[in-house]
Write a protein that holds these residues in place. Structure first.
Motif, PDB file in Angstrom:
ATOM      1  N   ARG A  27       0.828  -1.218   0.000  1.00  5.40           N
ATOM      2  CA  ARG A  27       0.000   0.000   0.000  1.00  5.40           C
ATOM      3  C   ARG A  27       0.857   1.260   0.000  1.00  5.40           C
ATOM      4  O   ARG A  27       0.552   2.235  -0.679  1.00  5.40           O
ATOM      5  N   GLY A  28       1.931   1.249   0.786  1.00  2.00           N
ATOM      6  CA  GLY A  28       2.814   2.413   0.849  1.00  2.00           C
ATOM      7  C   GLY A  28       3.488   2.698  -0.479  1.00  2.00           C
ATOM      8  O   GLY A  28       3.504   3.840  -0.948  1.00  2.00           O
ATOM      9  N   ILE A  29       4.043   1.672  -1.108  1.00  2.00           N
ATOM     10  CA  ILE A  29       4.715   1.869  -2.393  1.00  2.00           C
ATOM     11  C   ILE A  29       3.718   2.299  -3.454  1.00  2.00           C
ATOM     12  O   ILE A  29       3.996   3.200  -4.247  1.00  2.00           O
ATOM     13  N   GLU A  30       2.559   1.672  -3.487  1.00  2.00           N
ATOM     14  CA  GLU A  30       1.560   2.053  -4.493  1.00  2.00           C
ATOM     15  C   GLU A  30       1.063   3.477  -4.284  1.00  2.00           C
ATOM     16  O   GLU A  30       0.712   4.150  -5.241  1.00  2.00           O
ATOM     17  N   GLU A  31       1.061   3.947  -3.061  1.00  2.00           N
ATOM     18  CA  GLU A  31       0.673   5.331  -2.813  1.00  2.00           C
ATOM     19  C   GLU A  31       1.722   6.291  -3.366  1.00  2.00           C
ATOM     20  O   GLU A  31       1.405   7.388  -3.812  1.00  2.00           O
ATOM     21  N   GLN A  75       9.896  -1.589  -6.844  1.00  2.00           N
ATOM     22  CA  GLN A  75       9.297  -0.534  -7.664  1.00  2.00           C
ATOM     23  C   GLN A  75      10.141   0.744  -7.641  1.00  2.00           C
ATOM     24  O   GLN A  75       9.615   1.845  -7.692  1.00  2.00           O
ATOM     25  N   GLY A  76      11.459   0.606  -7.509  1.00  2.00           N
ATOM     26  CA  GLY A  76      12.347   1.764  -7.483  1.00  2.00           C
ATOM     27  C   GLY A  76      12.462   2.432  -6.128  1.00  2.00           C
ATOM     28  O   GLY A  76      13.208   3.389  -5.970  1.00  2.00           O
ATOM     29  N   CYS A  77      11.731   1.944  -5.138  1.00  2.00           N
ATOM     30  CA  CYS A  77      11.761   2.508  -3.782  1.00  2.00           C
ATOM     31  C   CYS A  77      12.660   1.647  -2.891  1.00  2.00           C
ATOM     32  O   CYS A  77      12.670   0.428  -3.002  1.00  2.00           O
ATOM     33  N   GLU A  78      13.385   2.292  -1.998  1.00  2.00           N
ATOM     34  CA  GLU A  78      14.117   1.552  -0.968  1.00  2.00           C
ATOM     35  C   GLU A  78      13.180   1.409   0.226  1.00  2.00           C
ATOM     36  O   GLU A  78      12.607   2.388   0.698  1.00  2.00           O
ATOM     37  N   VAL A  79      13.024   0.185   0.701  1.00  2.24           N
ATOM     38  CA  VAL A  79      12.112  -0.112   1.799  1.00  2.24           C
ATOM     39  C   VAL A  79      12.920  -0.594   2.988  1.00  2.24           C
ATOM     40  O   VAL A  79      13.770  -1.481   2.847  1.00  2.24           O
ATOM     41  N   VAL A  80      12.661  -0.010   4.155  1.00  3.02           N
ATOM     42  CA  VAL A  80      13.312  -0.430   5.392  1.00  3.02           C
ATOM     43  C   VAL A  80      12.209  -0.818   6.376  1.00  3.02           C
ATOM     44  O   VAL A  80      11.402   0.017   6.770  1.00  3.02           O
ATOM     45  N   VAL A  81      12.178  -2.095   6.737  1.00  2.00           N
ATOM     46  CA  VAL A  81      11.204  -2.591   7.706  1.00  2.00           C
ATOM     47  C   VAL A  81      11.962  -2.856   9.002  1.00  2.00           C
ATOM     48  O   VAL A  81      12.891  -3.652   9.027  1.00  2.00           O
ATOM     49  N   HIS A  82      11.578  -2.158  10.054  1.00  3.80           N
ATOM     50  CA  HIS A  82      12.235  -2.281  11.354  1.00  3.80           C
ATOM     51  C   HIS A  82      11.525  -3.334  12.203  1.00  3.80           C
ATOM     52  O   HIS A  82      10.316  -3.547  12.064  1.00  3.80           O
ATOM     53  N   GLU A  86       7.852  -0.498  12.382  1.00  4.17           N
ATOM     54  CA  GLU A  86       7.873   0.745  11.626  1.00  4.17           C
ATOM     55  C   GLU A  86       8.456   0.486  10.239  1.00  4.17           C
ATOM     56  O   GLU A  86       9.421  -0.256  10.086  1.00  4.17           O
ATOM     57  N   ILE A  87       7.857   1.111   9.233  1.00  4.46           N
ATOM     58  CA  ILE A  87       8.297   0.935   7.853  1.00  4.46           C
ATOM     59  C   ILE A  87       8.629   2.303   7.277  1.00  4.46           C
ATOM     60  O   ILE A  87       7.824   3.230   7.361  1.00  4.46           O
ATOM     61  N   HIS A  88       9.819   2.427   6.685  1.00  2.38           N
ATOM     62  CA  HIS A  88      10.219   3.641   5.982  1.00  2.38           C
ATOM     63  C   HIS A  88      10.377   3.284   4.513  1.00  2.38           C
ATOM     64  O   HIS A  88      11.029   2.296   4.178  1.00  2.38           O
ATOM     65  N   ILE A  89       9.790   4.094   3.648  1.00  4.81           N
ATOM     66  CA  ILE A  89       9.900   3.888   2.213  1.00  4.81           C
ATOM     67  C   ILE A  89      10.501   5.146   1.613  1.00  4.81           C
ATOM     68  O   ILE A  89       9.959   6.236   1.773  1.00  4.81           O
ATOM     69  N   TYR A  90      11.641   4.973   0.949  1.00  5.42           N
ATOM     70  CA  TYR A  90      12.315   6.084   0.292  1.00  5.42           C
ATOM     71  C   TYR A  90      11.903   6.086  -1.175  1.00  5.42           C
ATOM     72  O   TYR A  90      12.066   5.089  -1.872  1.00  5.42           O
ATOM     73  N   ALA A  91      11.376   7.192  -1.645  1.00  6.80           N
ATOM     74  CA  ALA A  91      10.882   7.320  -3.004  1.00  6.80           C
ATOM     75  C   ALA A  91      12.032   7.199  -4.003  1.00  6.80           C
ATOM     76  O   ALA A  91      13.186   7.477  -3.660  1.00  6.80           O
ATOM     77  N   PRO A  92      11.726   6.790  -5.226  1.00  8.37           N
ATOM     78  CA  PRO A  92      12.768   6.765  -6.267  1.00  8.37           C
ATOM     79  C   PRO A  92      13.390   8.150  -6.423  1.00  8.37           C
ATOM     80  O   PRO A  92      12.738   9.169  -6.171  1.00  8.37           O
TER      81      PRO A  92
END
Length: 99
Positions: A27-31, A75-82, A86-92
């Motif tokens: 959901r986060g990446i698709e947003e 999808q070009g995003c860096e995803v960090v799942v702690h 907590e989830i951090h998604i860095y945009a392309p």
């Protein structure tokens, strides 16, 4: 999802814990990058969603897994799942946030 700036990188913090980790990542990446209606299984190109959910599920003793993290690109995003959920998604890099 909350937007925050990390060293000049556009990043998002995925909040809420009512869904499993893989669903929140999707959901986060698709947003951020938009939905891929033709290919709904894109996360499998980066990580096994069931394994990701298992890594961050409760321990057999019932306790939470607060240590560790998993980092991957989707999808070009860096995803960090702690470990604390907590989830951090860095945009392309070429991403510009919509107003």
């Amino acid at each position: 999802m909350e937007n925050f700036d990390t060293d000049g990188r556009i990043a998002y913090r995925v909040t809420g814990d009512e869904d499993n980790v893989s669903t929140r990542v999707i959901r986060g990446i698709e947003e951020i990058v938009g939905e891929d209606e033709e290919r709904r299984t894109w996360l499998y190109d980066s990580v096994d969603p069931d394994a990701l959910d298992t890594i961050f599920s409760q321990k057999h003793s019932g306790g939470s897994r607060e240590d560790g993290k998993v980092i991957f690109t989707a999808q070009g995003c860096e995803v960090v799942v702690h470990g604390d959920g907590e989830i951090h998604i860095y945009a392309p890099e070429n991403h510009t946030p919509e107003e």
